[in-house]
Design a protein around this motif. Structure first.
Motif, short mmCIF file in Angstrom:
data_model
loop_
_atom_site.label_atom_id
_atom_site.label_comp_id
_atom_site.label_asym_id
_atom_site.label_seq_id
_atom_site.Cartn_x
_atom_site.Cartn_y
_atom_site.Cartn_z
N UNK A 53 0.83 -1.20 0.00
CA UNK A 53 0.00 0.00 0.00
C UNK A 53 0.87 1.25 0.00
N UNK A 54 1.97 1.20 0.76
CA UNK A 54 2.89 2.33 0.79
C UNK A 54 3.50 2.55 -0.59
N UNK A 55 3.82 1.45 -1.29
CA UNK A 55 4.38 1.58 -2.63
C UNK A 55 3.37 2.23 -3.58
N UNK A 56 2.09 1.98 -3.37
CA UNK A 56 1.03 2.60 -4.19
C UNK A 56 0.75 4.03 -3.75
N UNK A 63 -0.85 2.61 6.88
CA UNK A 63 -0.85 2.75 8.34
C UNK A 63 -1.76 1.71 8.97
N UNK A 64 -2.96 1.55 8.41
CA UNK A 64 -3.92 0.58 8.96
C UNK A 64 -3.36 -0.84 8.91
N UNK A 65 -2.75 -1.20 7.78
CA UNK A 65 -2.18 -2.55 7.65
C UNK A 65 -1.03 -2.76 8.63
N UNK A 66 -0.15 -1.79 8.78
CA UNK A 66 0.99 -1.95 9.68
C UNK A 66 0.54 -2.03 11.14
N UNK A 67 -0.46 -1.28 11.49
CA UNK A 67 -0.99 -1.37 12.85
C UNK A 67 -1.61 -2.75 13.09
N UNK A 68 -2.28 -3.29 12.07
CA UNK A 68 -2.81 -4.65 12.18
C UNK A 68 -1.69 -5.66 12.34
N UNK A 69 -0.62 -5.47 11.60
CA UNK A 69 0.53 -6.38 11.69
C UNK A 69 1.09 -6.40 13.10
N UNK A 70 1.28 -5.22 13.69
CA UNK A 70 1.87 -5.14 15.02
C UNK A 70 0.93 -5.70 16.08
N UNK A 71 -0.37 -5.60 15.85
CA UNK A 71 -1.35 -6.18 16.79
C UNK A 71 -1.30 -7.71 16.78
N UNK A 72 -0.94 -8.29 15.64
CA UNK A 72 -0.99 -9.75 15.48
C UNK A 72 0.35 -10.45 15.63
N UNK A 73 1.44 -9.80 15.26
CA UNK A 73 2.74 -10.46 15.32
C UNK A 73 3.13 -10.76 16.76
N UNK A 74 3.50 -12.00 17.07
CA UNK A 74 3.92 -12.32 18.44
C UNK A 74 5.26 -11.64 18.77
N UNK A 81 8.42 -7.82 13.32
CA UNK A 81 7.94 -6.68 14.10
C UNK A 81 8.77 -5.44 13.78
N UNK A 82 10.08 -5.63 13.61
CA UNK A 82 10.94 -4.51 13.24
C UNK A 82 10.56 -3.97 11.87
N UNK A 83 10.32 -4.87 10.92
CA UNK A 83 9.91 -4.46 9.57
C UNK A 83 8.60 -3.68 9.63
N UNK A 84 7.65 -4.18 10.44
CA UNK A 84 6.34 -3.52 10.54
C UNK A 84 6.45 -2.15 11.19
N UNK A 85 7.31 -2.02 12.20
CA UNK A 85 7.48 -0.73 12.87
C UNK A 85 8.07 0.31 11.92
N UNK A 86 9.10 -0.09 11.16
CA UNK A 86 9.69 0.84 10.20
C UNK A 86 8.69 1.18 9.11
N UNK A 87 7.94 0.17 8.66
CA UNK A 87 6.91 0.41 7.65
C UNK A 87 5.84 1.36 8.14
#
Length: 461
Positions: A53-56, A63-74, A81-87
Motif C-alpha cells: 500500500x505504501x508503494x502505491x 498505516x492501517x495494515x501496519x498497525x494490524x501487523x503489530x497487533x498480530x505479530x507475536x 515486528x521490526x519491519x512492521x514498525x519501520x513500515x
C-alpha cells in the motif's frame, strides 16, 4: 507463500508480489483463527500488504495494515515486528505525520539495536532523520546522524558500506548549514563507495545534494548533469514515490538558473498546478510552483496556494513546512506591497529557524529576502549572521548570469522593452519578467538602469 511474496516485493517485482499476497490471503481465510500460527501468519501478511500500500502511495491504508501487523505479530517474531514498525513510520511520514513517525522510528531503532540488527537499526535512524527534517528539527537530525556514525563504526569489514551512507546524510545537513566545502568533501568521497549497487533512494538524495551544491557554488553548467543522473536512478529503479520529490527539486534548481519554462515543464510532468492536493506528498512541488509564481510577479496566486498549504501543516505540527510556508508568505506579501504583514510572516519563519541554525533556505531566496531581513528590528545575532551569509558572492563571474539572462541583459542595455525582448527571444512576457527579477537579484540592482551599469562594471556587457 508469504516469504515468496516478500522476496518478490523487495525485488521490485510488484505485480507478481501482488498476485502472491492475494493467494496468501486466500489461504489465510481457510486457516482457523485458533490455529497456533494464525496470528503470526496474519501479522506477516498484513505487514506485506502495508508495504505494498505504501508503494502505491496509499499512506492511510498502509498505516492501517501496519498497525494490524503489530497487533498480530507475536513478540518473538522480532524481525517482522521490526519491519512492521519501520513500515508504519514510513507510512506516517508519507501522510505528513512527522512527529508520530519520529516516535515510531525511534522505537524501531532501539528495538533493532537491542536485537543486534545493524542494517535495520541503520535504516530506522536514517528514516528518523528524514522525519526530523520534515519536522524542522535540525538538531535532532544531527543526533540521528551521530547514531548512524556509531552504527557505522560497528560495520566490521565495511560490507554494508554504512560509513558512506552516514556521510551522504551528513552532507545534506552540512549543505543546509551552508558548510559547502564540508558537504562536497563528504558526498564526493562517499558516493563512489555505494554506487553502482547501493540503495537507490540514498543515491538519488546524493545526486540532488550535488546539484544543489553546484548551484550554490555558481557552477550552473554542472547542475543539469547531476539532475540527469538523478533522473536515471528514478527511471532505472522505478522510484514512483520519489519522482515528485525529484521534479520539485529540479524545478527549483532550473528556476535558480532563470529557466522558468523548463521549471514549469518539470512540474507539469507530475500534473502539478494551483489546484493540486495540498497533502504532504505534493507539498514540495507546490512550494516550487509558488516560487515560480513569485519569480513572475504573480504574488496573489502564490498567496492562494500558500493559504491552502498552511492548515494541513499546522494540523500536523510540521514546523519545517511552517518555516518554509511562512518565509514564502513574507516574500509574497512584500511583492504585493504589504510590508508590515511581510515582516510578521518573516518573524514567524525566523522564530522557527533560529534554534535549528537554518541558513541555506534563507540564502537561496536572494536579494528580495535580504531586503526584508534588513528591516527586522532589532537585528538579532542570527539575522546578522544570515545577512552576512547572503552577502557572500554566490559564484564565479562567468557563472553569474545564465546564457538566457545574458541575452536579456544585453537587450535591456540596448533599450528593449519587455515586450520587445519577449518577441525577440520567442518567450512569454511573464518569463521575461522572471528573468529580469533574477538579473536584478544577482547584480544587486534595484532597476534596469542599475542592472546595466552593474553589468558593465563586471564586464558582462
Amino acid at each position: 507463500c508469504l516469504l515468496h511474496a516478500w522476496l518478490l516485493f523487495i525485488g521490485d517485482r510488484w505485480a507478481e508480489a501482488s498476485r502472491r499476497i492475494h493467494l496468501a490471503g486466500q489461504r489465510l481465510a481457510t486457516l482457523p483463527t485458533d490455529h497456533p500460527e494464525y496470528s503470526q501468519f496474519r501479522g506477516r501478511w498484513a505487514a506485506i500488504q502495508g508495504a505494498m500500500a505504501a508503494h502505491r502511495q496509499d499512506a492511510a491504508t498502509a498505516i492501517a495494515w501496519m498497525e494490524t501487523a503489530l497487533e498480530n505479530l507475536p513478540s518473538e517474531d522480532i524481525h517482522w515486528r521490526q519491519v512492521a514498525m519501520i513500515g508504519l513510520g514510513l507510512a506516517q511520514l508519507a501522510e505528513g505525520q512527522a512527529q508520530s513517525a519520529i516516535t515510531t522510528f525511534h522505537g524501531a531503532a532501539l528495538v533493532c539495536e537491542q536485537n543486534q540488527d545493524l542494517y535495520l537499526a541503520f535504516a530506522a535512524w536514517s528514516h528518523q532523520a528524514e522525519a526530523c527534517w520534515a519536522q524542522g528539527c535540525l538538531h535532532e537530525v544531527a543526533e540521528c546522524l551521530h547514531r548512524l556514525e556509531l552504527l557505522a563504526e560497528r560495520d566490521e569489514g565495511g560490507w554494508l558500506a554504512l560509513p558512506a551512507y552516514a556521510a551522504i546524510w551528513q552532507s545534506t545537513l552540512a549543505y543546509e548549514r551552508n558548510e559547502l566545502a564540508q558537504a562536497e568533501q563528504l558526498i564526493t568521497t562517499a558516493l563512489p563507495q555505494i554506487w553502482p549497487g547501493g540503495q537507490p533512494r540514498v543515491v538519488l538524495m546524493a545526486y540532488l545534494t550535488l546539484a544543489r551544491l553546484a548551484q550554490a557554488q555558481g557552477h550552473a553548467a554542472v547542475v543539469n548533469d547531476y539532475l540527469a543522473k538523478a533522473e536515471q536512478v528514478i527511471v532505472r529503479f522505478n522510484l514512483v514515490a520519489e519522482r515528485i520529490v525529484f521534479l520539485a527539486a529540479a524545478a527549483r534548481l532550473l528556476l535558480a538558473q532563470g529557466q522558468l519554462m523548463e521549471a514549469y515543464w518539470k512540474l507539469e510532468q507530475e500534473g502539478i498546478g494551483p489546484e493540486s492536493p495540498v497533502d504532504f506528498h505534493h507539498e514540495m512541488a507546490l512550494l516550487s510552483l509558488v516560487r515560480l509564481y513569485l519569480a513572475e510577479g504573480r504574488a496573489e496566486e502564490a498567496t492562494t496556494i500558500l493559504g491552502r498549504l498552511l492548515p494541513p501543516a499546522e494540523l500536523t505540527g510540521r514546523q519545517g513546512s511552517l518555516l518554509e510556508i511562512s518565509l514564502l508568505q513574507a516574500l509574497a506579501a512584500a511583492q504585493r506591497g504589504h510590508y508590515d504583514r511581510a515582516l510578521v510572516y518573516l518573524q514567524r519563519s525566523l522564530t522557527l529557524a533560529e534554534p535549528e541554525r537554518y541558513v541555506r533556505i534563507f540564502r537561496n531566496e536572494g536579494r528580495p529576502l535580504s531586503q526584508l531581513l534588513r528591516q527586522i528590528t532589532p537585528q538579532t545575532p542570527y539575522v546578522s549572521h544570515l545577512l552576512a551569509e547572503m552577502a557572500e558572492p554566490s559564484g564565479t563571474l562567468n557563472d553569474l548570469l545564465t546564457s538566457r539572462e545574458q541575452e536579456i541583459l544585453t537587450l535591456v542595455a540596448h533599450g528593449a522593452s519587455n515586450q520587445v525582448i519577449a518577441d525577440e527571444l520567442i518567450i512569454g512576457l511573464g518569463t521575461v519578467k522572471g528573468h529580469l527579477n533574477h538579473i536584478l537579484s544577482k547584480l544587486d540592482a534595484h532597476n534596469r538602469t542599475e542592472a546595466v551599469a552593474r553589468g558593465r562594471e563586471l564586464g558582462l556587457l
